[in-house]
Design a protein around this motif. Sequence first.
Motif, PDB file in Angstrom:
ATOM      1  N   LEU A  26       7.795  11.780  -0.976  1.00 40.33           N
ATOM      2  CA  LEU A  26       6.055  12.018  -0.298  1.00 40.33           C
ATOM      3  C   LEU A  26       4.653  11.317  -1.496  1.00 40.33           C
ATOM      4  O   LEU A  26       3.887  10.192  -1.398  1.00 40.33           O
ATOM      5  CB  LEU A  26       5.658  13.056   0.571  1.00 40.33           C
ATOM      6  N   PHE A  27       4.838  11.920  -2.474  1.00 39.15           N
ATOM      7  CA  PHE A  27       3.469  11.905  -3.482  1.00 39.15           C
ATOM      8  C   PHE A  27       4.480  10.105  -3.819  1.00 39.15           C
ATOM      9  O   PHE A  27       3.090   9.520  -4.687  1.00 39.15           O
ATOM     10  CB  PHE A  27       3.870  13.071  -4.057  1.00 39.15           C
ATOM     11  N   LEU A  28       5.192  10.546  -4.237  1.00 43.47           N
ATOM     12  CA  LEU A  28       5.606   9.098  -4.963  1.00 43.47           C
ATOM     13  C   LEU A  28       5.108   7.795  -4.131  1.00 43.47           C
ATOM     14  O   LEU A  28       4.918   7.023  -5.142  1.00 43.47           O
ATOM     15  CB  LEU A  28       7.133   8.966  -5.503  1.00 43.47           C
ATOM     16  N   LEU A  29       5.441   8.132  -3.128  1.00 38.45           N
ATOM     17  CA  LEU A  29       5.133   6.999  -2.519  1.00 38.45           C
ATOM     18  C   LEU A  29       3.597   6.012  -2.401  1.00 38.45           C
ATOM     19  O   LEU A  29       3.157   5.994  -1.939  1.00 38.45           O
ATOM     20  CB  LEU A  29       5.801   7.195  -0.974  1.00 38.45           C
ATOM     21  N   ILE A  30       2.330   8.060  -2.112  1.00 42.72           N
ATOM     22  CA  ILE A  30       1.296   7.904  -1.993  1.00 42.72           C
ATOM     23  C   ILE A  30       0.346   7.789  -3.162  1.00 42.72           C
ATOM     24  O   ILE A  30      -0.224   6.204  -4.033  1.00 42.72           O
ATOM     25  CB  ILE A  30       0.678   9.707  -2.135  1.00 42.72           C
ATOM     26  N   PHE A  31       1.549   7.661  -4.524  1.00 37.96           N
ATOM     27  CA  PHE A  31       0.965   7.033  -5.400  1.00 37.96           C
ATOM     28  C   PHE A  31       1.892   5.385  -6.132  1.00 37.96           C
ATOM     29  O   PHE A  31       0.192   5.005  -6.187  1.00 37.96           O
ATOM     30  CB  PHE A  31       1.861   8.302  -7.209  1.00 37.96           C
ATOM     31  N   ILE A  32       2.522   5.363  -5.276  1.00 40.64           N
ATOM     32  CA  ILE A  32       2.552   3.918  -5.859  1.00 40.64           C
ATOM     33  C   ILE A  32       1.580   3.319  -4.419  1.00 40.64           C
ATOM     34  O   ILE A  32       1.417   2.114  -5.146  1.00 40.64           O
ATOM     35  CB  ILE A  32       4.124   3.738  -5.092  1.00 40.64           C
ATOM     36  N   ALA A  33       1.241   3.577  -3.351  1.00 39.29           N
ATOM     37  CA  ALA A  33      -0.070   2.916  -2.306  1.00 39.29           C
ATOM     38  C   ALA A  33      -1.295   3.304  -3.232  1.00 39.29           C
ATOM     39  O   ALA A  33      -2.191   1.697  -2.727  1.00 39.29           O
ATOM     40  CB  ALA A  33       0.023   3.896  -1.039  1.00 39.29           C
ATOM     41  N   THR A  34      -1.437   4.129  -3.879  1.00 42.14           N
ATOM     42  CA  THR A  34      -2.737   4.235  -4.095  1.00 42.14           C
ATOM     43  C   THR A  34      -2.924   3.676  -6.053  1.00 42.14           C
ATOM     44  O   THR A  34      -3.710   2.930  -5.934  1.00 42.14           O
ATOM     45  CB  THR A  34      -3.036   6.132  -5.268  1.00 42.14           C
TER      46      THR A  34
END
Length: 326
Positions: free
Chosen positions: A196-204
């Motif tokens: 979940l946070f990997l996807l958030i980081f990539i998006a950010t």
Amino acid sequence: MKVTNTKSRNIYFDLLKGIAIILVAYGHVLQTFNSDWESSSIGKTIYAFHMPLFMLISGYFFYPSVQKTDMTHFIKKRFIHLYLPSLIWGLFSCFLIGGGKLFSSQHLDFKYFIDLILTGAWYLTLLFILQITGAVIERFYSKYKYIAWGCVYLMIYVAPQLWMMRELKYLMLFFVTAIALRKYDWSKCSYKIGVLFLLIFIATMKVYTFEHSMYRMPDSIFTTDYHSSAFIRFIAGLSGSICIIWLTSYLQNIKNITILIAKIGIITLPVYVLHQKLLIINGILHISTNNLITLICFTAIDIFLSVMIYKFLNKNKTLSLLLFGE
């Protein structure tokens, strides 16, 4: 330097700290040897979360340490361990930079040198300020600590960009977040949380640039850019850090890597204060490269030399106290 067994010491956090200091060292090596370092996607990624990761680790260990002793003794210990070496390295930088300016007949800005001494190794100074603030809150407002932290942060958030304010605005939230997250076992970060946070980081990182970094923080709080940049900085720092926390839970099972990096993680303060000083030599060598393998090799050499110098200096009790707070 010896890594003790897992029954007496949690190797996971030594490994996590080791990874954090390696990322910090790589960022400084990149900045030193690549004149176009801001265009590096790896550099941008590392700078988005490497200091928040360090602050999260520091916040995790704060309350167990502050609850072991009275406030006066705690402040004395934190001064010796954090701010004393910061002041000494600030003095060292002052003599180094001041000597260079005198040698080349340049103008000396005494205000700059006073700020340089008082700031010293800026992360140690910042951590000292946060830990003293936390000790006061724990002593007088323990039942309402998160409300107290919120009031302090609100005052700092709207304050002008004075001494250490940028750093406090950037990293205080991570310190307090770690205190709140301490009830969880970080070494067992779940796959779902990690992804979940990997996807958030990539998006950010699609919108994050060096303009969002602490060093480009806008001054006026009456602009949308001020608040949007603060939000993007926090999300990038938190999500990137949690990704490393998650990945470290897998790395701890690889014995050889764990032992080597954990040894570095035990002495992050000496490596932090020494590795940047060694990079000054490039002012004479003028090496420039953007080759990833070369930069990784330079980082390994920089850390290795820092460890060797620390082991040599640490034999003297006075130097160990003044330079490393030991």
